[in-house]
Design a protein around this motif. Structure first.
Motif, PDB file in Angstrom:
ATOM      1  N   VAL A 163      35.871   9.495 -33.276  1.00  0.00           N
ATOM      2  CA  VAL A 163      36.266   8.194 -32.738  1.00  0.00           C
ATOM      3  C   VAL A 163      36.808   8.373 -31.325  1.00  0.00           C
ATOM      4  O   VAL A 163      37.658   9.232 -31.085  1.00  0.00           O
ATOM      5  CB  VAL A 163      37.341   7.535 -33.632  1.00  0.00           C
ATOM      6  N   LEU A 175      38.158   1.017 -40.584  1.00  0.00           N
ATOM      7  CA  LEU A 175      37.215   1.281 -39.502  1.00  0.00           C
ATOM      8  C   LEU A 175      35.777   1.094 -39.989  1.00  0.00           C
ATOM      9  O   LEU A 175      34.948   0.496 -39.314  1.00  0.00           O
ATOM     10  CB  LEU A 175      37.411   2.700 -38.973  1.00  0.00           C
ATOM     11  N   CYS A 187      37.842  -3.596 -33.746  1.00  0.00           N
ATOM     12  CA  CYS A 187      38.906  -3.677 -34.755  1.00  0.00           C
ATOM     13  C   CYS A 187      39.818  -4.825 -34.365  1.00  0.00           C
ATOM     14  O   CYS A 187      40.817  -4.621 -33.667  1.00  0.00           O
ATOM     15  CB  CYS A 187      39.662  -2.363 -34.840  1.00  0.00           C
ATOM     16  N   PHE A 236      40.631   4.812 -42.062  1.00  0.00           N
ATOM     17  CA  PHE A 236      39.190   4.926 -41.877  1.00  0.00           C
ATOM     18  C   PHE A 236      38.406   3.936 -42.722  1.00  0.00           C
ATOM     19  O   PHE A 236      37.342   3.492 -42.309  1.00  0.00           O
ATOM     20  CB  PHE A 236      38.714   6.358 -42.136  1.00  0.00           C
ATOM     21  N   VAL A 254      32.320   5.004 -32.026  1.00  0.00           N
ATOM     22  CA  VAL A 254      32.340   5.897 -33.182  1.00  0.00           C
ATOM     23  C   VAL A 254      31.010   6.631 -33.257  1.00  0.00           C
ATOM     24  O   VAL A 254      29.953   6.007 -33.331  1.00  0.00           O
ATOM     25  CB  VAL A 254      32.591   5.125 -34.490  1.00  0.00           C
TER      26      VAL A 254
END
Length: 86
Positions: free
Chosen positions: A80, A6, A27, A3, A36
């Motif tokens: 997510v 992220l 990503c 995370f 998200v």
């Protein structure tokens, strides 16, 4: 993917709603595009959030996307999803 990775990835705000904002996150290291949802003002425990995510993942409907992952820490709550155009 972790995370923290992220959260450091480039993000584009897609929209805001009554429960938070949705971002498109690219990503590049993992070749993924994700949506998200950052939830605000949910005064529930991490355990209650985890229970809600389990129930949400049991829903099977064409208009409900399954969550890929979720995160809860103090006031920060994220859900997510795989990014879907439109």
């Amino acid at each position: 993917m972790r995370f923290d990775g992220l959260l450091k990835a480039p993000a584009e705000l897609l929209g805001r709603g009554s429960h938070g904002s949705v971002y498109k996150v690219v990503c590049e290291d993992h070749g993924m595009v994700l949506a998200v949802k950052r939830i605000k003002d949910w005064q529930i425990s991490s355990g209650e959030f985890r229970q809600r995510m389990k129930r949400l993942n049991q829903v099977k409907h064409t208009h409900v996307m399954p969550a890929v992952a979720y995160y809860s820490s103090g006031q920060e709550k994220l859900i997510v999803y795989e990014f879907q155009q439109n």
